[in-house]
Write a protein that holds these residues in place. Sequence first.
Motif, PDB file in Angstrom:
ATOM      1  N   UNK A 123       0.857  -1.187   0.000  1.00  0.00           N
ATOM      2  CA  UNK A 123       0.000   0.000   0.000  1.00  0.00           C
ATOM      3  C   UNK A 123       0.895   1.239   0.000  1.00  0.00           C
ATOM      4  N   UNK A 124       0.497   2.257  -0.758  1.00  0.00           N
ATOM      5  CA  UNK A 124       1.282   3.492  -0.832  1.00  0.00           C
ATOM      6  C   UNK A 124       1.579   4.015   0.574  1.00  0.00           C
ATOM      7  N   UNK A 125       2.844   4.293   0.820  1.00  0.00           N
ATOM      8  CA  UNK A 125       3.253   4.819   2.117  1.00  0.00           C
ATOM      9  C   UNK A 125       3.807   3.775   3.058  1.00  0.00           C
TER      10      UNK A 125
ATOM     11  N   UNK B  48       4.614  -0.595  11.832  1.00  0.00           N
ATOM     12  CA  UNK B  48       4.064  -1.843  12.358  1.00  0.00           C
ATOM     13  C   UNK B  48       3.031  -1.540  13.435  1.00  0.00           C
ATOM     14  N   UNK B  49       3.319  -0.537  14.256  1.00  0.00           N
ATOM     15  CA  UNK B  49       2.396  -0.156  15.321  1.00  0.00           C
ATOM     16  C   UNK B  49       1.057   0.315  14.749  1.00  0.00           C
ATOM     17  N   UNK B  50       1.116   1.097  13.678  1.00  0.00           N
ATOM     18  CA  UNK B  50      -0.118   1.577  13.040  1.00  0.00           C
ATOM     19  C   UNK B  50      -0.888   0.411  12.428  1.00  0.00           C
ATOM     20  N   UNK B  51      -0.183  -0.462  11.694  1.00  0.00           N
ATOM     21  CA  UNK B  51      -0.825  -1.621  11.067  1.00  0.00           C
ATOM     22  C   UNK B  51      -1.423  -2.550  12.122  1.00  0.00           C
TER      23      UNK B  51
ATOM     24  N   UNK C 227      -3.976  -6.296  -1.136  1.00  0.00           N
ATOM     25  CA  UNK C 227      -5.030  -7.298  -1.122  1.00  0.00           C
ATOM     26  C   UNK C 227      -4.784  -8.277   0.026  1.00  0.00           C
ATOM     27  N   UNK C 228      -5.827  -8.909   0.556  1.00  0.00           N
ATOM     28  CA  UNK C 228      -5.631  -9.857   1.648  1.00  0.00           C
ATOM     29  C   UNK C 228      -4.866 -11.105   1.198  1.00  0.00           C
TER      30      UNK C 228
ATOM     31  N   UNK D 276      -8.282  -3.257   4.644  1.00  0.00           N
ATOM     32  CA  UNK D 276      -7.268  -2.666   3.774  1.00  0.00           C
ATOM     33  C   UNK D 276      -7.631  -1.241   3.367  1.00  0.00           C
ATOM     34  N   UNK D 277      -8.918  -0.964   3.230  1.00  0.00           N
ATOM     35  CA  UNK D 277      -9.336   0.402   2.952  1.00  0.00           C
ATOM     36  C   UNK D 277      -8.979   1.315   4.129  1.00  0.00           C
ATOM     37  N   UNK D 278      -9.142   0.799   5.355  1.00  0.00           N
ATOM     38  CA  UNK D 278      -8.786   1.577   6.545  1.00  0.00           C
ATOM     39  C   UNK D 278      -7.285   1.836   6.592  1.00  0.00           C
TER      40      UNK D 278
END
Length: 315
Positions: A118-120, A157-160, A273-274, A303-305
């Motif tokens: 994902x971008x970023x 990683x913390x954000x994810x 994608x998952x 994934x949208x979030x």
Amino acid sequence: MRIGLDMMGGDYAPLEAVKGVKLFLDTVADVHLVLIGDEQALAPLLADARLDQSKYSVVHSSQIIGMNEHPTKALKEKPESSISIGFHLLKNGKIDAFISAGNTGAMMVGTFYSIKAIDGVQRPTISTPVPRENGTFGVLLDVGINADCKPENLVQFAILGSLYSQYILKIDNPKVGLLNIGEEEGKGNLLAQATYPLLKETKQINFVGNIEGRDIFTDKADVIVCEGFTGNVVLKMAESFHEVAVRRNIKDDYMDKFNFESYGGTPVLGVSHPVIIGHGISQATAFKNMIVLAQQMIQSKLLEKVKESFVAKEA
């Protein structure tokens, strides 16, 4: 919703994969499974399982990537393998998620080169559920694909992990802890010392400070962050708890939660994608739970979030 499943990956495939499909389809009606594998090998097993044929379809694959094959070489030389076909279907929108208990390296290479991050997101990560004594689960990440990290990687990683904890584990405002050798700020190696202030400044997470090894199985933190070397050591040690309990004939509900079958596999977080990677020794329950996890990721729009969160972070 269409979920793709590699029927040939894993030590006990395709039999246990078919059993897992049956366990899932016996209880779920609104998911179509795309079973990728050798039609000749699958046909008698699917017939014996007596599945509702409207709930699945089979995509033939004539090749298999073995567990010990070189990932990049195997994907290049085996375009008709179940893993290669799975990523082709995912990339082209024919399935909404892809699951395999096959060659982990091939799954990671396929993920990074087929569907991209994902971008970023600098480095996608893998996590594991952490059983806690109060009956709930936390999440630990990274657990193996990023053995060496920079502080910025651990912040991501913390954000994810926070988003996964919120939307899949249903924990409101999950607490984030940095795995360290002491609770005080300034403790740890150079990576931990540099990561702490970055986590403290990150407004997208609820950072609660350092946590020690003794805190992992408590509710002190819902998301535990570390580099993949440490995370993998913790993961393998935790898996051994269940193995020891089985060998010693210890019957304990809490120890049972350390059985990887109970959660199935790990999602690759940070990709578009998952993708879910299962243990090579996955059996029926693990396959079923991996499909359930894929379904949850799609339904929750996880994934949208993630995309929204990293767009906001970049801004």
